[in-house]
Write an enzyme that holds these catalytic residues in place. Structure first.
Site, mmCIF file in Angstrom:
data_model
loop_
_atom_site.group_PDB
_atom_site.id
_atom_site.type_symbol
_atom_site.label_atom_id
_atom_site.label_comp_id
_atom_site.label_asym_id
_atom_site.label_seq_id
_atom_site.Cartn_x
_atom_site.Cartn_y
_atom_site.Cartn_z
ATOM 1 N N LEU A 17 24.377 -10.495 1.415
ATOM 2 C CA LEU A 17 24.660 -9.396 0.501
ATOM 3 C C LEU A 17 24.407 -8.043 1.152
ATOM 4 O O LEU A 17 25.162 -7.088 0.950
ATOM 5 C CB LEU A 17 23.809 -9.531 -0.762
ATOM 6 C CG LEU A 17 23.914 -10.855 -1.526
ATOM 7 C CD1 LEU A 17 22.990 -10.836 -2.751
ATOM 8 C CD2 LEU A 17 25.351 -11.142 -1.946
ATOM 9 N N ASP A 36 15.855 -5.292 9.058
ATOM 10 C CA ASP A 36 15.887 -6.748 9.049
ATOM 11 C C ASP A 36 14.930 -7.263 10.114
ATOM 12 O O ASP A 36 14.520 -6.523 11.007
ATOM 13 C CB ASP A 36 17.310 -7.254 9.329
ATOM 14 C CG ASP A 36 17.611 -8.588 8.662
ATOM 15 O OD1 ASP A 36 18.397 -8.605 7.695
ATOM 16 O OD2 ASP A 36 17.034 -9.612 9.092
ATOM 17 N N VAL A 58 9.193 -6.132 5.562
ATOM 18 C CA VAL A 58 8.961 -5.366 4.336
ATOM 19 C C VAL A 58 7.584 -5.626 3.726
ATOM 20 O O VAL A 58 7.183 -4.913 2.803
ATOM 21 C CB VAL A 58 10.062 -5.620 3.276
ATOM 22 C CG1 VAL A 58 11.424 -5.187 3.798
ATOM 23 C CG2 VAL A 58 10.078 -7.076 2.835
ATOM 24 N N CYS A 84 18.021 -5.564 -0.194
ATOM 25 C CA CYS A 84 18.539 -6.933 -0.209
ATOM 26 C C CYS A 84 17.619 -7.918 0.501
ATOM 27 O O CYS A 84 17.910 -9.117 0.518
ATOM 28 C CB CYS A 84 19.917 -6.986 0.445
ATOM 29 S SG CYS A 84 21.217 -6.155 -0.490
ATOM 30 N N SER A 152 17.884 -11.513 -9.300
ATOM 31 C CA SER A 152 18.583 -12.797 -9.344
ATOM 32 C C SER A 152 18.701 -13.219 -10.794
ATOM 33 O O SER A 152 17.869 -12.824 -11.636
ATOM 34 C CB SER A 152 17.799 -13.858 -8.570
ATOM 35 O OG SER A 152 18.286 -15.164 -8.839
ATOM 36 N N TYR A 165 9.792 -17.661 -7.248
ATOM 37 C CA TYR A 165 11.020 -16.889 -7.072
ATOM 38 C C TYR A 165 11.371 -16.133 -8.346
ATOM 39 O O TYR A 165 11.674 -14.929 -8.316
ATOM 40 C CB TYR A 165 12.156 -17.831 -6.681
ATOM 41 C CG TYR A 165 13.453 -17.154 -6.345
ATOM 42 C CD1 TYR A 165 13.573 -16.373 -5.201
ATOM 43 C CD2 TYR A 165 14.564 -17.300 -7.165
ATOM 44 C CE1 TYR A 165 14.770 -15.750 -4.880
ATOM 45 C CE2 TYR A 165 15.766 -16.675 -6.857
ATOM 46 C CZ TYR A 165 15.870 -15.908 -5.717
ATOM 47 O OH TYR A 165 17.054 -15.287 -5.410
ATOM 48 N N LYS A 169 11.504 -12.044 -8.843
ATOM 49 C CA LYS A 169 12.738 -11.374 -9.233
ATOM 50 C C LYS A 169 12.626 -10.780 -10.638
ATOM 51 O O LYS A 169 13.211 -9.725 -10.932
ATOM 52 C CB LYS A 169 13.908 -12.345 -9.152
ATOM 53 C CG LYS A 169 14.218 -12.816 -7.734
ATOM 54 C CD LYS A 169 14.550 -11.662 -6.797
ATOM 55 C CE LYS A 169 15.075 -12.141 -5.454
ATOM 56 N NZ LYS A 169 15.469 -11.015 -4.569
ATOM 57 N N PHE A 198 25.823 -17.046 -4.944
ATOM 58 C CA PHE A 198 26.685 -16.378 -3.983
ATOM 59 C C PHE A 198 26.739 -17.146 -2.666
ATOM 60 O O PHE A 198 25.782 -17.832 -2.287
ATOM 61 C CB PHE A 198 26.199 -14.947 -3.727
ATOM 62 C CG PHE A 198 26.758 -13.946 -4.700
ATOM 63 C CD1 PHE A 198 27.686 -13.007 -4.300
ATOM 64 C CD2 PHE A 198 26.355 -13.967 -6.031
ATOM 65 C CE1 PHE A 198 28.218 -12.100 -5.197
ATOM 66 C CE2 PHE A 198 26.881 -13.056 -6.937
ATOM 67 C CZ PHE A 198 27.813 -12.121 -6.529
#
Length: 259
Positions: A17, A36, A58, A84, A152, A165, A169, A198
């Site tokens: 993404l 990244d 991050v 992302c 998400s 998760y 999110k 996705f």
């Protein structure tokens, strides 16, 4: 917001993404910096787009600070941030081994890792980028910057094994409105996208029959989402100055079953 000529930072921009969004931004005349951990992919994408790659973790303050310093030295203060970077796992809260009968539970360190990357890492980048955006001169309607986050559909209908998760999110969704309110007086907007299933590197290597089965779960269109469709919504959120404080599902109307 008129985006041509602006500078942007895209976390997780080396693939999936994030890469799709970085490509659309660059095509629209935006100077893109990619954050990244994947140096090979990140450098390749940045070189192709005429951007800059910054190896960034991050979860680490110093790493994020160094990334923003490098990006700003190359392109100036960013007016756009797209978050992302993220990951996931699938572990039941507690369970029993069917063969041995041993009882196990979700390792706390594994739970914390997901929260640190997906939630705290996202907020870390938001706070540091927003502080930089405050130094920009306001543009039309007093606007200084725009931020897009990635949550998400698991934030609202997480499946078995997705406690960490979904919590991470869900936290991204939950902080969007208060951050929008925090930054409103400074002309900085923030919105969050909740993608469904996705076709990203997370599914890389899955057999075609598995991918087809996943796509068939989507009411319409019956397929996996294309990263370019995520990028399209992200760009609209950035461009449209009345888009603020929103959490938007992008999922073909899927509602995830327990498993």
């Amino acid at each position: 917001m008129e985006i041509a000529g602006k500078s942007a930072v895209v976390t997780g921009g080396a693939s999936g993404l994030g890469e799709a969004t970085a490509r659309v931004l660059a095509a629209e005349g935006v100077k893109v910096a990619i954050f990244d951990l994947n140096e090979e992919a990140g450098n390749a994408v940045a070189a192709e787009l005429g951007g800059v790659f910054c190896k960034v973790d991050v979860t680490n303050d110093a790493s994020v600070d160094a990334g923003f310093a490098k990006a700003r030295a190359a392109h100036g203060q960013e007016a756009i941030l797209v978050n992302c970077a993220g990951t996931g796992n699938a572990i039941k809260t507690a369970g029993r081994d069917r063969k041995t009968g041993d009882i196990t539970h979700f390792p706390i360190e594994a739970f914390d890792k997901i929260v640190q990357i997906n939630l705290v890492g996202t907020f870390r980048c938001i706070a540091k980028s927003a502080a930089g955006m405050l130094t920009l001169e306001p543009g039309e309607n007093g606007e200084r910057g725009a931020i897009v986050n990635t949550a998400s559909v698991a934030a609202e209908d997480g499946q078995i094994g997705q406690a960490a998760y979904s919590a991470s999110k869900g936290g991204v969704v939950g902080m969007t409105l208060p951050i929008a309110r925090d930054l409103s007086s400074e002309g900085i907007r923030i919105n969050t996208i909740l993608p469904g299933i996705f076709n990203t590197p997370l599914l890389k290597g899955a057999p075609q029959n598995v991918l087809d089965a996943l796509g068939a779960q989507v009411p319409f269109p019956k397929r996996l989402g294309d990263p370019a469709e995520y990028a399209s919504l992200a760009i609209e959120m950035i461009r449209n100055s009345y888009f603020n404080g929103e959490d938007v599902r992008l999922d073909g109307s899927i509602r995830m079953a327990p498993r």
